[in-house]
Design an enzyme around this catalytic site. Structure first.
Site, mmCIF file in Angstrom:
data_model
loop_
_atom_site.group_PDB
_atom_site.id
_atom_site.type_symbol
_atom_site.label_atom_id
_atom_site.label_comp_id
_atom_site.label_asym_id
_atom_site.label_seq_id
_atom_site.Cartn_x
_atom_site.Cartn_y
_atom_site.Cartn_z
ATOM 1 N N ARG A 184 -12.135 -4.211 8.761
ATOM 2 C CA ARG A 184 -13.209 -3.425 8.182
ATOM 3 C C ARG A 184 -14.456 -3.599 9.050
ATOM 4 O O ARG A 184 -14.591 -4.589 9.762
ATOM 5 C CB ARG A 184 -13.513 -3.879 6.756
ATOM 6 C CG ARG A 184 -12.321 -3.814 5.807
ATOM 7 C CD ARG A 184 -12.674 -4.432 4.466
ATOM 8 N NE ARG A 184 -11.601 -4.315 3.498
ATOM 9 C CZ ARG A 184 -10.668 -5.228 3.280
ATOM 10 N NH1 ARG A 184 -10.692 -6.365 3.987
ATOM 11 N NH2 ARG A 184 -9.724 -5.057 2.376
ATOM 12 N N LYS A 209 -13.222 -9.626 3.117
ATOM 13 C CA LYS A 209 -13.659 -9.097 1.825
ATOM 14 C C LYS A 209 -13.333 -10.097 0.720
ATOM 15 O O LYS A 209 -12.251 -10.668 0.676
ATOM 16 C CB LYS A 209 -12.958 -7.764 1.544
ATOM 17 C CG LYS A 209 -13.500 -7.034 0.339
ATOM 18 C CD LYS A 209 -12.881 -5.663 0.223
ATOM 19 C CE LYS A 209 -13.458 -4.906 -0.952
ATOM 20 N NZ LYS A 209 -12.865 -3.563 -1.093
ATOM 21 N N HIS A 305 -5.231 -7.621 2.245
ATOM 22 C CA HIS A 305 -5.020 -7.224 0.856
ATOM 23 C C HIS A 305 -4.650 -8.445 0.029
ATOM 24 O O HIS A 305 -3.814 -9.258 0.443
ATOM 25 C CB HIS A 305 -3.915 -6.186 0.754
ATOM 26 C CG HIS A 305 -4.324 -4.834 1.236
ATOM 27 N ND1 HIS A 305 -3.434 -3.822 1.478
ATOM 28 C CD2 HIS A 305 -5.540 -4.322 1.530
ATOM 29 C CE1 HIS A 305 -4.073 -2.747 1.888
ATOM 30 N NE2 HIS A 305 -5.356 -3.030 1.932
ATOM 31 N N TYR A 314 3.561 1.292 1.216
ATOM 32 C CA TYR A 314 3.822 1.513 2.640
ATOM 33 C C TYR A 314 5.316 1.519 2.965
ATOM 34 O O TYR A 314 5.713 1.988 4.027
ATOM 35 C CB TYR A 314 3.157 0.418 3.490
ATOM 36 C CG TYR A 314 1.662 0.370 3.428
ATOM 37 C CD1 TYR A 314 0.932 1.462 2.988
ATOM 38 C CD2 TYR A 314 0.977 -0.764 3.807
ATOM 39 C CE1 TYR A 314 -0.434 1.410 2.927
ATOM 40 C CE2 TYR A 314 -0.402 -0.820 3.757
ATOM 41 C CZ TYR A 314 -1.108 0.270 3.307
ATOM 42 O OH TYR A 314 -2.466 0.209 3.263
#
Length: 370
Positions: A184, A209, A305, A314
């Protein structure tokens, strides 16, 4: 005369130069709710929430306090469930300066900030019951970006960064890193100069994150460009002592918005006019690796994730090549004709790409609208 001049000098020294707005300039400074908000942010910081998260939540909760202030409320115990539900409707009907409504994702961000705030207020015994505990949040619709960049388009974007100057070399290393790792933009901006391990070809993402850390492979090409940037360009760009990996044209650490602007500019140079520039490279990284046969759990770890549910869709993409090989080699294909013929590889690939895009587009990325 000298005494008068000295007095004037002292008076001038006593007058403070204009600075950032103080509490008295804040229309909400007198509100009791604002003090509860600041205590809540202190708790968030102590609990390990990132500074970016706290800054975003400040905007979200202040918006709610301003709305509730217009209704004469200044005490958390006066706020009821129906009031919060009315605020939720207010967000739904709200229109920005350009006339556009808030996206569902943005509405969820505002409401999530409020829910956590009231949860803290309850646990800290500032209120007896949580009026936002069972608030029904809007459902996030499945949304798709226009398209995923194919490998040739990505290569065209990367080639736009001419490494003939220190700035161009930095930009090429940045683009290569984003495409190779799927980072990101906020994660790229937080990288330190010692985070790339060029000998092993890996990158330490220490400020992911949610404050989570991970290690991702760089690949040989991104490693080579990073090494070239570090040895030939970074020192030339640096204006002051800094541990940041990427340095701006002004010699300071590059911010997340500056990184996004850089990527967007190179995409425009390559004839790609699409929002969410850095996220497009993140999309491309995941998609191209899956098409190459990468395992689903590897992609989960690489993208950062927290749950396999975010990435499990996916698997529809990684099976494409198996379908194509089966159709090309299995004897049963010779017996399928006319209406019994299976869907074309292009149609299956289109369905798979749709599933993948829905998973990635559903992320709460740091490029959400403000």
């Amino acid at each position: 005369m000298r005494k008068g001049q000295l007095l004037k000098t002292r008076r001038r020294a006593a007058v403070k130069p204009p600075g950032p707005p103080h509490a008295q300039d804040d229309p909400l400074a007198h509100k009791l709710l604002l003090r509860y908000m600041e205590e809540h942010f202190e708790w968030m910081a102590v609990s390990g929430y990132s500074g970016d998260t706290v800054r975003a939540r400040r905007q979200h909760i202040r918006k709610f306090i301003s709305w509730i202030d217009e209704r004469g409320i200044d005490e958390p115990r006066q706020i009821t469930r129906p009031m919060i539900e009315r605020y939720q409707r207010h967000l739904f009907y709200y229109r920005k300066a350009n006339g556009q409504p808030l996206s569902v994702g943005m509405q969820l961000q505002y409401l999530a900030a409020i829910k956590l705030w009231f949860k803290w207020l309850t646990r800290a015994h500032h209120i007896l019951a949580n009026p936002a505990a069972d608030l029904d949040l809007p459902r996030q619709p499945k949304r798709l970006p226009g398209r995923i960049l194919n490998p040739a388009e990505v290569e065209a974007v990367l080639a736009e960064a001419e490494p003939s100057s220190a700035q161009g070399l930095r930009d090429r290393a940045l683009l290569e890193l984003l495409y190779a790792t799927g980072l990101r933009r906020s994660e790229a901006a937080s990288l330190g100069v010692y985070d790339p391990d060029l000998l092993r070809g890996v990158l330490w993402v220490r400020h992911g994150k949610g404050g989570k850390q991970r290690v991702v492979p760089l690949g040989t090409r991104a490693t080579a460009w990073l090494e070239k940037y570090l040895t030939e360009a970074r020192g030339e760009l640096l204006a002051a002592d800094s541990q940041a990996l990427f340095i701006s044209d002004y010699g300071q650490p590059m911010r997340a918005d500056q990184i996004a602007d850089k990527v967007r500019r190179y995409m425009q140079f390559a004839g790609i006019h699409k929002g969410g520039a850095t996220h497009l490279l993140r999309h491309a990284c995941a998609t191209h690796m899956l098409e190459g046969g990468a395992d689903i759990r590897f992609i989960q770890a690489m993208l950062g994730h927290t749950s396999l549910e975010t990435t499990e869709i996916y698997t529809h993409v990684s099976i494409d090549k198996l379908i194509e090989v089966h159709r090309a080699t299995h004897p049963s294909r010779l017996e399928r004709k006319g209406h019994d013929q299976a869907a074309s590889p292009q149609a299956v690939a289109g369905d798979a790409a749709t599933a993948l895009l829905e998973a990635l587009a559903g992320e709460e990325d740091d490029e959400a609208e403000q």
